[in-house]
Motif scaffolding. Structure first.
Motif, PDB file in Angstrom:
ATOM      1  N   SER A  42       0.838  -1.193   0.000  1.00 51.76           N
ATOM      2  CA  SER A  42       0.000   0.000   0.000  1.00 51.76           C
ATOM      3  C   SER A  42       0.873   1.242   0.000  1.00 51.76           C
ATOM      4  N   THR A  43       0.245   2.370  -0.273  1.00 49.84           N
ATOM      5  CA  THR A  43       0.939   3.650  -0.303  1.00 49.84           C
ATOM      6  C   THR A  43       0.372   4.565   0.775  1.00 49.84           C
ATOM      7  N   PHE A  44       1.245   5.014   1.675  1.00 51.45           N
ATOM      8  CA  PHE A  44       0.874   5.974   2.709  1.00 51.45           C
ATOM      9  C   PHE A  44       1.985   7.005   2.812  1.00 51.45           C
ATOM     10  N   ARG A  45       1.621   8.265   2.879  1.00 45.28           N
ATOM     11  CA  ARG A  45       2.615   9.335   2.971  1.00 45.28           C
ATOM     12  C   ARG A  45       3.237   9.311   4.356  1.00 45.28           C
ATOM     13  N   LYS A  46       4.560   9.423   4.419  1.00 43.00           N
ATOM     14  CA  LYS A  46       5.304   9.362   5.683  1.00 43.00           C
ATOM     15  C   LYS A  46       5.740  10.747   6.167  1.00 43.00           C
ATOM     16  N   MET A  47       5.436  11.774   5.402  1.00 39.21           N
ATOM     17  CA  MET A  47       5.865  13.132   5.725  1.00 39.21           C
ATOM     18  C   MET A  47       4.651  14.013   5.977  1.00 39.21           C
ATOM     19  N   ILE A  48       4.780  14.896   6.950  1.00 43.48           N
ATOM     20  CA  ILE A  48       3.766  15.920   7.164  1.00 43.48           C
ATOM     21  C   ILE A  48       4.480  17.224   7.520  1.00 43.48           C
ATOM     22  N   VAL A  49       4.006  18.330   6.969  1.00 40.61           N
ATOM     23  CA  VAL A  49       4.606  19.644   7.195  1.00 40.61           C
ATOM     24  C   VAL A  49       3.647  20.497   8.014  1.00 40.61           C
ATOM     25  N   TYR A  50       4.173  21.116   9.061  1.00 43.00           N
ATOM     26  CA  TYR A  50       3.417  22.064   9.883  1.00 43.00           C
ATOM     27  C   TYR A  50       4.048  23.441   9.642  1.00 43.00           C
ATOM     28  N   GLU A  51       3.253  24.388   9.153  1.00 35.96           N
ATOM     29  CA  GLU A  51       3.816  25.677   8.786  1.00 35.96           C
ATOM     30  C   GLU A  51       2.880  26.815   9.175  1.00 35.96           C
ATOM     31  N   PHE A  91       8.302  26.733  10.756  1.00 34.67           N
ATOM     32  CA  PHE A  91       8.225  25.669   9.757  1.00 34.67           C
ATOM     33  C   PHE A  91       8.738  24.406  10.419  1.00 34.67           C
ATOM     34  N   MET A  92       7.929  23.338  10.367  1.00 33.94           N
ATOM     35  CA  MET A  92       8.312  22.073  10.981  1.00 33.94           C
ATOM     36  C   MET A  92       7.931  20.934  10.048  1.00 33.94           C
ATOM     37  N   CYS A  93       8.781  19.907  10.008  1.00 35.87           N
ATOM     38  CA  CYS A  93       8.521  18.752   9.158  1.00 35.87           C
ATOM     39  C   CYS A  93       8.710  17.488   9.985  1.00 35.87           C
ATOM     40  N   LEU A  94       7.772  16.554   9.849  1.00 35.70           N
ATOM     41  CA  LEU A  94       7.798  15.292  10.587  1.00 35.70           C
ATOM     42  C   LEU A  94       7.839  14.123   9.598  1.00 35.70           C
TER      43      LEU A  94
END
Length: 275
Positions: A29-38, A44-47
């Motif tokens: 399956s495909t799931f995004r592993k990145m999330i950006v909080y801005e 600016f934060m990236c997880l």
């Protein structure tokens, strides 16, 4: 499985993650592993996340509302009002522990390890950029000038090129190219890591980024880089002289005349001993 990498440079930060999640050879399956909080102009934060998908998704959901008590009696600390990336990382650690307290015992009864690792980085107004690796217990370490990048997931295939190229002085675009080569090497050697990829590039002190892209099979730059990297590796390999066992035709014999260490001893019969 997954592969995520983040780099902290003098010029900015680079974040890259794949999106493949599999529970077997026939269930991918495909799931995004990145999330950006801005919050432009403020933070600016990236997880990036790897490990058990249900755990990382729960952590990401709870992180939006997780709060820490302010020791000075002010309003509770969240990722949206934290005055430093260190405090934001503390909030993330609390969210991880929150999920463990809620689900850890049930997962253990089902024979599932509480397995999640994360990379969290960015910049809050008033301080420099910071990058953290967060573990399953909610504790974390911070990147330094000696260790300017973190990897989680299937990291071994992509590490050599990072070790050879990345320093704090590496230009931002060069670092982005390097992490893409690192990912390409991982894609080549491990089927549990796959496209599409998420890439985010952050320039120091901008407190926002418009350099965020999803890279799929049709991305022209990634296709060019994949082809060029393979061709150049083969070219460099072919340019290296084949090993020879004497110095008749080379200045670099594989077996020198006076080696510092002697070749491995052969055992010729049952009476001989190694020592």
């Amino acid at each position: 499985m997954t592969y995520c990498v983040a780099v902290k440079l003098n010029a900015g930060m680079v974040f890259l993650s794949d999106s493949r999640t599999n529970a077997g050879l026939d269930q991918i399956s495909t799931f995004r592993k990145m999330i950006v909080y801005e919050k432009p102009g403020d933070r600016f934060m990236c997880l990036l996340s790897a490990g058990n998908l249900s755990i990382s998704q729960s952590v990401r959901e709870i992180l939006q509302i997780e709060q820490l008590a302010d020791p000075d009696g002010g309003e509770p600390i969240t990722i949206w009002n934290a005055k430093s990336m260190f405090d934001a990382a503390r909030v993330l650690g609390a969210a991880v522990r929150h999920v463990y307290e809620r689900d850890g015992e049930a997962l253990q009864r089902a024979g599932v390890d509480f397995n999640a690792s994360m990379i969290f980085g960015g910049q809050v107004r008033g301080e420099g950029m910071r990058l953290f690796q967060v573990y399953s217990a909610g504790n974390f370490i911070e990147a330094t000038s000696e260790t300017p990048f973190f990897q989680i997931g299937e990291s071994k295939y992509g590490k050599p090129v990072l070790d050879r190229v990345i320093t704090p002085e590496t230009p931002l675009d060069e670092a982005a190219k390097c992490v893409l080569v690192s990912m390409d090497s991982t894609l080549k050697s491990n089927l549990s890591v796959g496209l599409p990829l998420d890439l985010a590039v952050y320039e120091a002190n901008q407190l926002q980024s418009d350099k965020i892209v999803c890279i799929d099979n049709d991305n022209p730059y990634f296709r060019m880089m994949h082809s060029a990297w393979g061709q150049k590796l083969r070219q460099v390999f072919d340019d290296i002289e084949d090993p020879t066992w004497d110095d008749a035709h080379t200045d670099v014999p594989l077996l020198p005349k006076n080696p510092q260490n002697q070749p491995l001893k052969k055992i010729a019969n049952e009476k001989e001993k190694l020592i």
